[in-house]
Structure formats: C-alpha cells, structure tokens
Design a protein around this motif. Structure first.
Motif, mmCIF file in Angstrom:
data_model
loop_
_atom_site.group_PDB
_atom_site.id
_atom_site.type_symbol
_atom_site.label_atom_id
_atom_site.label_comp_id
_atom_site.label_asym_id
_atom_site.label_seq_id
_atom_site.Cartn_x
_atom_site.Cartn_y
_atom_site.Cartn_z
ATOM 1 N N ALA A 1 -4.412 5.129 7.463
ATOM 2 C CA ALA A 1 -5.303 4.009 7.120
ATOM 3 C C ALA A 1 -6.121 3.946 8.233
ATOM 4 O O ALA A 1 -6.122 3.473 9.405
ATOM 5 N N HIS B 1 -0.558 7.713 -0.076
ATOM 6 C CA HIS B 1 -2.465 7.889 -0.276
ATOM 7 C C HIS B 1 -2.878 7.460 1.127
ATOM 8 O O HIS B 1 -2.256 7.163 2.255
ATOM 9 N N PRO C 1 -6.161 -2.672 -2.911
ATOM 10 C CA PRO C 1 -6.717 -1.633 -2.872
ATOM 11 C C PRO C 1 -7.572 -1.049 -3.977
ATOM 12 O O PRO C 1 -7.168 -1.418 -5.433
ATOM 13 N N HIS D 1 -8.371 5.566 -0.989
ATOM 14 C CA HIS D 1 -8.364 4.208 -1.744
ATOM 15 C C HIS D 1 -9.028 3.220 -0.676
ATOM 16 O O HIS D 1 -8.991 3.347 0.522
ATOM 17 N N LEU E 1 0.977 -1.034 -0.143
ATOM 18 C CA LEU E 1 0.089 0.110 0.157
ATOM 19 C C LEU E 1 0.982 1.172 -0.145
ATOM 20 O O LEU E 1 1.785 1.537 0.727
ATOM 21 N N VAL F 1 -9.960 -0.403 0.649
ATOM 22 C CA VAL F 1 -9.319 -1.471 0.582
ATOM 23 C C VAL F 1 -10.066 -2.787 1.643
ATOM 24 O O VAL F 1 -10.354 -2.415 2.865
ATOM 25 N N TYR G 1 -5.977 5.711 3.235
ATOM 26 C CA TYR G 1 -7.050 4.588 2.864
ATOM 27 C C TYR G 1 -8.077 4.213 3.881
ATOM 28 O O TYR G 1 -7.952 4.795 5.060
#
Length: 315
Positions: free
Chosen positions: A161, A85, A268, A200, A81, A202, A87
């Motif tokens: 995340a 970004h 993702p 994104h 990952l 996941v 997540y």
C-alpha cells in the motif's frame, strides 16, 4: 503525551542537523565515521527506491502511542482491502505536520496492520530527505521511501500500500483551520502510475489535519504567498508561517493544538493495468477519483462537526 509530537517535530528539523554533523565529523578525530558512512551511502544509495528498510521495533515504540493520544489520532476503515492487490492510497490534505499520514502509515500506533491484514504501508516522501546523511536511514526505518513507487507496485502477489500525500509541500501553504482546499485538480501523476501497474486507487481523507496549527494568512496573489511559492520551487519544501501553543502555556508556540485527527480510508477504485494510458483514460479515472474523494468527505463530514453545506474545493 507531548513526547511523541516533539519527536515528530524534531525529526522534521533533524535533516539539517545530520548534514552539519556529517561534515563536522570530517574535521575531527572521528573523520573516519563520515568516510565509512560515505562508502555505505554509495552502496546503499538505491535502497529508498526499493522499499526502504523498515525496522518493526522502531515502528512499534510506545512513544508513538503517546503521539496518537496527544491529538488524538484515529484510523477508520470503511471496507476491507484485498491483500492480493497492490494499492495507491491518496492522502488528503497534507496539512502542516502530516501527522495523520505519519502516525497511521509509518507507525503501528493506530492499528493499520490489524485493520488491513496482509498489507504493508509505505509513505512516499520528498527525495530531498534522502539526501541527508544519517537522517535517510532514520526515515527508512519507519517505512519512508522516495516517490519512485514502481518497484513496490511491480511486485507480484500484492500486499503493498503506497501512500502519497498528493498535494505535497505546496498544499501545506493552504493548511488553514476550517478550510478544505485540496490540491488535486491538475495532479494526475499518481493516477498514471496506478494505471501503468494496475494498482487499485484508494482515496483517504484526514479530518482535522488542518486544525492543529494556525497559519499567517497568505492568499494567492499576495506578496507573502509569492515569496513562499518561489522558495518552495527552489528548495523543494514549503515554508508555512504557522504557530499554535507552547509546551507549558497555551497562548503561543510551535506545539500543535490538541485537536482530534481522524483518517478515513475509503473504498478502492479498481484499476486495470494500462501500460500506456491515453489522455482520455487518464482524465476519466482522475475525475472518478475526485468524485470518490468528494463522496468520502460528504459521507463522513457530519461525524466530525463539519457543516452540511461544506464541500471540498479542488485547486
């Protein structure tokens, strides 16, 4: 190895104890403790919604290693990952204890930091837990935060995340061994949040999460399920009637069974930032997410003794 599990179970029952302690101190010579805490609480009220206050020392305590080894619990990475970004990790299923989510994403016991360098995980929890004095500070130290994830997802540079047990408390009522019911068919809030911030998505599936407790049968439509669902709507937390083993015997008790839990982090799904997604865009991405979660389950189920003909049942 039972110490870590006991500590997690104790933490879930500590909120009422902390509330009682807060009010009890007001009527003793230590009343100033509660008064000063009230002032601090007012000043610190929004911290859970701004990323919390993680204490690395507590996340790295050896007690969590004992908990990991008790089941045991394992984290599996399928792809890298990119830490540039942000997540949104959808965790499935909730289970009774949420042991996989807590151990993998609130502690350092299973190596999340090593597997995904540059990412910091935050487990979203019910706002109810942050209304308990003293207890709120404890869960923030482990990376817990309120469902208001927008603050983290707005951060430039990525590296966050946000982990959401999508099925939430209602899904715990379906946490029966050998079942794979996922409360997701009408859950689109986390999809919309990801689209609004360009985070994104996941999919994450935790194999064995439903196996660590037995639960009294409560099919939809029965009086027991009706009572449980109504209590959940009022209290905000579900009350599954679960049991497993004892501390020193294996016939009955509230200690979870020692059965492996393996949490698999999937690929993702890239999401473009869409401040005001249309219903069609939302539905399309939601369907794509369910397809990816199903694929993740089907790709790995044979490794964990699940029959080839078994598939996820979206509720």
């Amino acid at each position: 190895k039972k110490i870590g599990v006991f500590k997690l179970r104790l933490s879930r029952s500590s909120a009422p104890t902390c509330i009682f302690l807060y009010f009890y101190l007001l009527f003793t010579r230590f009343w100033l403790v509660s008064v000063l805490y009230s002032i601090w609480w007012f000043y610190d009220f929004d911290t859970p919604g701004r990323g919390g206050r993680r204490v690395p020392f507590l996340c790295g305590l050896s007690v969590w290693d004992y908990m990991r080894d008790y089941f045991p619990i394992k984290l599996v990475k399928t792809v890298d990952l990119d830490p540039r970004h942000n997540y949104v990790l959808g965790f499935h299923p909730h289970g009774v204890l949420v042991a996989g989510a807590f151990t993998n994403f609130c502690t350092y016991a299973t190596g999340f930091r090593t597997m995904f360098p540059g990412l910091t995980s935050y487990l979203l929890m019910l706002p109810l837990w942050f209304r308990a004095p003293f207890f709120r500070d404890y869960i923030m130290c482990a990376g817990g935060r309120t469902p208001r994830a927008s603050y983290l997802l707005r951060q430039k540079g990525g590296g966050n995340a946000v982990v959401i047990a999508v099925g939430g408390a209602p899904e715990a009522l379906d946490a029966h061994p050998g079942t794979y019911n996922v409360l997701l068919a009408n859950k689109k809030g986390f999809i919309k949040m990801a689209m609004e911030h360009g985070a994104h998505l996941v999919p994450v599936f935790s194999f064995g999460e439903n196996e660590v407790f037995d639960q009294v049968q409560n099919p939809r439509g029965t009086w027991l399920r009706w009572v449980q669902e109504n209590l959940q709507s009022v209290m905000g937390v579900s009350l599954p009637l679960f049991h497993a083993r004892g501390v020193f015997q294996y016939s009955f008790g509230l200690m979870p069974y020692r059965k492996p839990i393996t949490t698999v982090v999937g690929r993702p799904i890239q999401v473009e930032r869409t401040p005001k997604p249309t219903a069609e865009q939302l539905n399309d991405l939601h369907q794509l997410y369910m397809d990816e979660l199903s694929n993740l389950f089907d790709e790995h189920k044979a490794d964990y003794g699940i029959d080839e003909d078994t598939h996820l049942n979206f509720v």
